[in-house]
Design an enzyme around this catalytic site. Sequence first.
Site, PDB file in Angstrom:
ATOM      1  CG  HIS A   1      -8.144 -38.975   9.753  1.00  0.00           C
ATOM      2  ND1 HIS A   1      -8.427 -40.244  10.206  1.00  0.00           N
ATOM      3  CD2 HIS A   1      -8.962 -38.751   8.692  1.00  0.00           C
ATOM      4  CE1 HIS A   1      -9.359 -40.775   9.428  1.00  0.00           C
ATOM      5  NE2 HIS A   1      -9.701 -39.898   8.510  1.00  0.00           N
TER       6      HIS A   1
ATOM      7  CD  GLU B   1       7.383  -7.611   7.367  1.00  0.00           C
ATOM      8  OE1 GLU B   1       7.018  -7.945   8.502  1.00  0.00           O
ATOM      9  OE2 GLU B   1       7.054  -6.533   6.827  1.00  0.00           O
TER      10      GLU B   1
ATOM     11  N   GLY C   1      -6.027  -3.125   4.038  1.00  0.00           N
ATOM     12  CA  GLY C   1      -5.255  -4.211   3.455  1.00  0.00           C
ATOM     13  C   GLY C   1      -6.019  -5.517   3.348  1.00  0.00           C
ATOM     14  NE  ARG C   2      -8.878  -5.961   9.065  1.00  0.00           N
ATOM     15  CZ  ARG C   2      -8.253  -4.864   9.455  1.00  0.00           C
ATOM     16  NH1 ARG C   2      -7.043  -4.595   9.002  1.00  0.00           N
ATOM     17  NH2 ARG C   2      -8.830  -4.008  10.297  1.00  0.00           N
TER      18      ARG C   2
ATOM     19  CE  LYS D   1      -4.060   1.913   2.358  1.00  0.00           C
ATOM     20  NZ  LYS D   1      -5.086   1.656   3.386  1.00  0.00           N
TER      21      LYS D   1
ATOM     22  CE  LYS E   1       2.928  -3.358   8.753  1.00  0.00           C
ATOM     23  NZ  LYS E   1       2.115  -2.586   7.787  1.00  0.00           N
TER      24      LYS E   1
ATOM     25  CD  GLU F   1      -4.454  -6.902  10.077  1.00  0.00           C
ATOM     26  OE1 GLU F   1      -3.389  -7.536  10.234  1.00  0.00           O
ATOM     27  OE2 GLU F   1      -4.751  -6.327   9.019  1.00  0.00           O
TER      28      GLU F   1
END
Length: 552
Positions: free
Chosen positions: A384, A212, A267-268, A206, A495, A353
């Site tokens: 399982h 990262e 963002g999400r 953004k 961050k 978030e």
Amino acid sequence: MFQLTRSVTWQALTRLRQETANDRIRDYFAADSQRFDRMSLRVGGLFLDYSKHPVSDAVLAKLIELADHSALVQRRAQMFSGDIINVTENRPVLHTALRNLGEAPVMVDGKDVMPEIRRSREQIRTFSEAVRSGEWRGHSGERIRDVVNIGIGGSDLGPNMACRALLKQRHPELNFHFVSNVDGAHIQKVLARLDPASTLFIVSTKTFSTQETLLNAKTARRWFLEGAGPDADVGAHFVAASTNKKAAMAFGVREENVFEFWAWVGGRYSMWSSIGLPIALSIGFDGFMEMLEGAYAMDQHFIKAPFGENMPVLMALIGIWHLNFMGAETQAIVPYDQALHQLPSFLQQLDMESNGKSVDIFGQPVDYKTGPIVWGQTGSNGQHAFFQLLHQGTRYVPIDFIASLKPEPGMEEHHFALLTNMLAQANAFMEGSQRGSRLDPYSCPGNRPSSVLLLDELTPRNLGALIALYEHKVFVQGVIWNINSFDQWGVELGKRIAGEISERIDEHSQDFDASTQGLLALVREHFSAPPAPGQPSQEVKPSKKKPDKASR
């Protein structure tokens, strides 16, 4: 000031929890042959059965009353109209505008944003068609065969999940890779299989400042230049989805290949914007638009349907019942469809978030739980693995079972077994195994809640509707809890401190606590000269061989 837990409706729900403590879900079915019909509904290609929850008619009526007495009608209208509802960041929240297919304007600061959104869609269409057709060529004239999306969080999870879910519709000559982890092993593994001459990178960030993503992007650019030559055109192989055009161009992206979006896109919630470029490249622009159409249809349902017939509202209210009154701490997402194997991770970020908050919109501490821990994986693998705890453990865990009804051609037998396994599990969680003596210590108690959400078929349209359904569910819960679902100060804190440690590791590490100082000392022992920010310590050599066409 209004206090949720002191409201008349909340107190009534608390009493109902006590009055229904010994109720069993199966007894609700025994007493009402129409329960399934009354507690299920269809929206387009999605069908929801919410009848297997410990929710009596009186409880459901009070939950709907809770929504009626909240600010939901007002906040919903404000969100869709462009009013500022992200109060801590002073922004509107308009991911719904990104998939708006209506003609009405959407105003932000007195300006209709829909013309800009339509221009952005056209930019995505033009570029995706050029790459998919082979018209877009790399620096040496080769067509693009591998697309690498570099992002993290919402810039990775949404498009990654959608591309994998819709893998059947992927362009047959394009492979897609997603790099998010700052661990160098991640990008090293991806790049080792690729040819610089035929690889396209999408840098999705953004602000074009996420540590990262930038570190991975710089590593990718250096890998490209080492393989293609120092004079090779970076702009032929790197594009960006970002609000920071200047920084993207400084990186080497051509101005016309910076796919912009807006500060009011969280963002999400950003896969509907240019962050969804990998989706358009994979399934085609028409497929991307079908996803938007499915989400838009769910938006319209959310706006228009009464609360008692509103799929996102009902899912949100049942979740509140479990979390705030029944003692649940978590929510399991179990898709019985391998193509949806990344859906739990996507929904984990969306929910946790958004609603992982401990203060209300006025900054006051809340005295009730908000935001479940969301987790899960595909069935039947989960049967399982962790289903033992869900069946017989001490945890109370609501489950969302999700599946598509249409089988793959030739896989009908597999798909029938998959669906019957899912339905058997939903039944077993409700019924338990206490059919004989209640003294049997090895019996499963049953009375465990679940929803079943069926897609007619896993198509772009239905996937878009499914994602929008969960977005609105999270929004409804945030409104009722009176929290801001659209900021993420906990993420920003991490961050900031990571940046401070990177910059001050040598001279000012004594500013940190003793534990951090001790751990930093151990890190320094392994770096005689710590790399400067943005500079990795390992080289990633370009591959000399052609990539495997089947890799993705």
